[in-house]
Design an enzyme around this catalytic site. Structure first.
Site, short mmCIF file in Angstrom:
data_model
loop_
_atom_site.label_atom_id
_atom_site.label_comp_id
_atom_site.label_asym_id
_atom_site.label_seq_id
_atom_site.Cartn_x
_atom_site.Cartn_y
_atom_site.Cartn_z
N GLU A 114 15.53 2.03 18.20
CA GLU A 114 14.68 3.19 18.49
C GLU A 114 13.88 3.07 19.79
O GLU A 114 13.48 4.08 20.38
CB GLU A 114 13.71 3.46 17.33
CG GLU A 114 12.61 2.43 17.18
CD GLU A 114 11.64 2.78 16.05
OE1 GLU A 114 12.10 3.07 14.93
OE2 GLU A 114 10.42 2.76 16.29
N SER A 160 10.30 2.26 7.21
CA SER A 160 9.56 1.02 7.50
C SER A 160 9.85 0.47 8.90
O SER A 160 9.07 0.66 9.81
CB SER A 160 9.83 -0.02 6.43
OG SER A 160 9.02 0.25 5.32
N ARG A 161 10.98 -0.20 9.05
CA ARG A 161 11.37 -0.70 10.37
C ARG A 161 12.89 -0.62 10.47
O ARG A 161 13.61 -0.94 9.52
CB ARG A 161 10.91 -2.15 10.59
CG ARG A 161 9.43 -2.31 10.90
CD ARG A 161 9.02 -1.68 12.24
NE ARG A 161 7.59 -1.80 12.51
CZ ARG A 161 6.68 -0.88 12.24
NH1 ARG A 161 7.03 0.26 11.66
NH2 ARG A 161 5.41 -1.06 12.55
N HIS A 210 10.05 8.25 14.10
CA HIS A 210 8.90 7.40 13.74
C HIS A 210 7.63 8.26 13.62
O HIS A 210 6.61 7.98 14.23
CB HIS A 210 8.72 6.29 14.78
CG HIS A 210 8.11 5.04 14.19
ND1 HIS A 210 8.59 3.78 14.44
CD2 HIS A 210 7.06 4.87 13.34
CE1 HIS A 210 7.86 2.89 13.79
NE2 HIS A 210 6.93 3.53 13.11
N LYS A 256 0.83 -1.22 0.00
CA LYS A 256 0.00 0.00 0.00
C LYS A 256 0.87 1.27 0.00
O LYS A 256 0.65 2.18 -0.79
CB LYS A 256 -0.93 -0.02 1.22
CG LYS A 256 -2.01 -1.10 1.12
CD LYS A 256 -2.88 -1.16 2.34
CE LYS A 256 -2.24 -1.85 3.53
NZ LYS A 256 -1.88 -3.26 3.35
P1 NAI Z 1 1.79 -3.84 2.85
O1 NAI Z 1 1.57 -5.14 3.54
O2 NAI Z 1 0.66 -3.22 2.10
O3 NAI Z 1 3.04 -3.98 1.85
C1 NAI Z 1 4.26 -4.54 2.20
C2 NAI Z 1 4.86 -5.14 0.95
O4 NAI Z 1 6.19 -5.56 1.26
C3 NAI Z 1 4.11 -6.36 0.40
O5 NAI Z 1 3.80 -6.16 -0.95
C4 NAI Z 1 5.09 -7.51 0.62
O6 NAI Z 1 4.99 -8.50 -0.39
C5 NAI Z 1 6.42 -6.78 0.53
N1 NAI Z 1 7.54 -7.48 1.08
C6 NAI Z 1 7.59 -8.35 2.13
N2 NAI Z 1 8.86 -8.79 2.32
C7 NAI Z 1 9.62 -8.20 1.37
C8 NAI Z 1 11.00 -8.24 1.04
N3 NAI Z 1 11.85 -8.99 1.73
N4 NAI Z 1 11.43 -7.51 0.00
C9 NAI Z 1 10.58 -6.74 -0.72
N5 NAI Z 1 9.27 -6.64 -0.46
C10 NAI Z 1 8.79 -7.37 0.58
O7 NAI Z 1 2.34 -2.85 3.99
P2 NAI Z 1 2.32 -1.26 3.98
O8 NAI Z 1 1.05 -0.77 4.57
O9 NAI Z 1 2.72 -0.76 2.65
O10 NAI Z 1 3.47 -0.95 5.06
C11 NAI Z 1 4.81 -1.27 4.82
C12 NAI Z 1 5.61 -1.09 6.11
O11 NAI Z 1 5.67 0.29 6.46
C13 NAI Z 1 4.97 -1.74 7.35
O12 NAI Z 1 5.26 -3.11 7.44
C14 NAI Z 1 5.61 -0.97 8.47
O13 NAI Z 1 6.81 -1.61 8.85
C15 NAI Z 1 5.94 0.38 7.84
N6 NAI Z 1 5.14 1.47 8.41
C16 NAI Z 1 5.80 2.56 8.94
C17 NAI Z 1 5.10 3.61 9.47
C18 NAI Z 1 5.79 4.83 10.03
O14 NAI Z 1 5.16 5.67 10.67
N7 NAI Z 1 7.09 5.00 9.80
C19 NAI Z 1 3.63 3.60 9.52
C20 NAI Z 1 3.04 2.45 8.87
C21 NAI Z 1 3.77 1.43 8.36
#
Ligand code: NAI
Length: 327
Positions: free
Chosen positions: A259, A229-230, A291, A153
């Site tokens: 963090e 991300s993380r 964050h 997303k």
């Molecule tokens: P999502 O689940 O929609 O998309 C994550 C994508 O990463 C998926 O398409 C998955 O197939 C892919 N993926 C998994 N392992 C992978 C790898 N080794 N290499 C490449 N792609 C891989 O998740 P969304 O909503 O896009 O969020 C992504 C990340 O953003 C979350 O998991 C979270 O860690 C981080 N996040 C950070 C925030 C912040 O405030 N800094 C807030 C919300 C999310």
């Protein structure tokens, strides 16, 4: 009436959640993080609302399950801090899978613009009546290549933002997403052809330190690395070496490996003992935010609304697509 304990609660959480209280559900907000020291507080409630840096390991989950807490609702998307296997059959785990992918995508582009056009330095300079442009040269984003690791997303939203700037967009993801507006390639191709690399995948056992000395060595000289991300996706020591060698041209970090001890808290009166964090903050081509990428009004509203619905689904024994289970 169901009573819910919130951990690691901040004033903005209280503002966004308070208006959902009614005769069926009441909230108590604790500033402390949830961990083995505070789990006895949580055990007095019907449910727990936790955040990214709360400890939800086997010990905490077992204790909560044994003491009648049947539900933990995360007010975030990521769940890498939860031992899902331990939770199985004991405590139900819910999350907010999407609250505003735009918030994170826009913050990511904000970091890139700030680093590239040296806005952080310009802001300080003009406040000091220093109107020199020396050292503030950036580059056009138009025509440059961005590599997006994780095209879910947020990755897709960020790809759209980059397209708007006229950038070429590459993506790497084990699962292809039909909404992705860029071109898929393998990880090595992405590393070697991107001017900017941005991480948008969850943290898993397999991708811990996906950015390490080996992957950095495959990148273009002067590459920008952005991580919203993380923290543990990046080997911090390798990143610092890359910056010192000039291989990495700039870096934006909204998340950091260690963090938990710092982010979301005011540590301005304390001596920071984490040398890596201090080193990063001291570098003129590194931007660290705490964050913060999710922090928009729209995202907070959605987080509160979905989390309250997650509790309602649990207490009313309704199925929910927001429940997270061990794979
Ligand atoms: P999502 O689940 O929609 O998309 C994550 C994508 O990463 C998926 O398409 C998955 O197939 C892919 N993926 C998994 N392992 C992978 C790898 N080794 N290499 C490449 N792609 C891989 O998740 P969304 O909503 O896009 O969020 C992504 C990340 O953003 C979350 O998991 C979270 O860690 C981080 N996040 C950070 C925030 C912040 O405030 N800094 C807030 C919300 C999310």
């Amino acid at each position: 009436m169901k009573k819910i304990a919130f951990f690691d609660a901040k004033p903005y959480d209280i503002t966004s959640f308070r208006r959902y209280e009614n005769e069926e559900i009441k909230f108590r907000f604790y500033e402390n993080k949830l961990n083995p020291d505070t789990m006895s507080i949580a055990a007095q409630y019907d449910g727990v609302c936790a955040f990214v840096n709360d400890t939800l390991n086997r010990d905490v989950i077992n204790y909560l399950g044994e003491n009648g807490v049947g539900v933990i609702a995360l007010r975030c998307a990521g769940y890498n801090n939860v031992d899902l296997k331990a939770a199985q059959g004991k405590v139900k785990i819910y999350r907010v899978p999407a609250y505003s992918p735009h918030a994170i995508a826009e913050h990511t582009m904000g970091m890139i613009l700030m680093l590239n056009r040296k806005l952080h330095r310009a802001y300080i300079r003009t406040r000091d009546h220093n109107f020199s442009l020396e050292g503030l040269t950036g580059f056009d984003l138009y025509g440059k290549t961005v590599g997006i690791i994780g095209t879910g997303k947020i990755g897709c939203c960020f790809a759209d933002v980059c397209k708007g700037f006229g950038m070429k967009v590459f993506g790497f993801d084990p699962y292809k997403n039909s909404n992705f507006c860029g071109e898929y390639c393998n990880l090595d191709e992405l590393l070697s052809s991107s001017d900017i690399i941005s991480l948008h995948c969850p943290l898993t056992k397999e991708n811990k330190h996906i950015i390490n000395s080996d992957t950095i060595s495959k990148m273009r000289d002067g590459v920008y690395i952005i991580n919203t991300s993380r923290g543990k996706l990046v080997d911090t020591a390798a990143l610092i070496e890359g910056i010192k060698e000039g291989k990495v041209g700039a870096c934006g970090l909204d998340v950091y490996e260690e963090e938990t001890a710092f982010f979301f808290e005011d540590k301005s009166d304390e001596i920071i003992l984490d040398d890596n964090l201090l080193r990063l903050i001291a570098m003129p081509n590194v931007l660290v935010t705490s964050h913060q990428a999710f922090l928009t009004k729209e995202a907070l509203d959605t987080i509160a609304q979905v989390t309250v619905q997650n509790f309602a689904d649990y207490f009313n024994s309704c199925e929910s697509k927001n429940e997270v289970v061990a794979k």
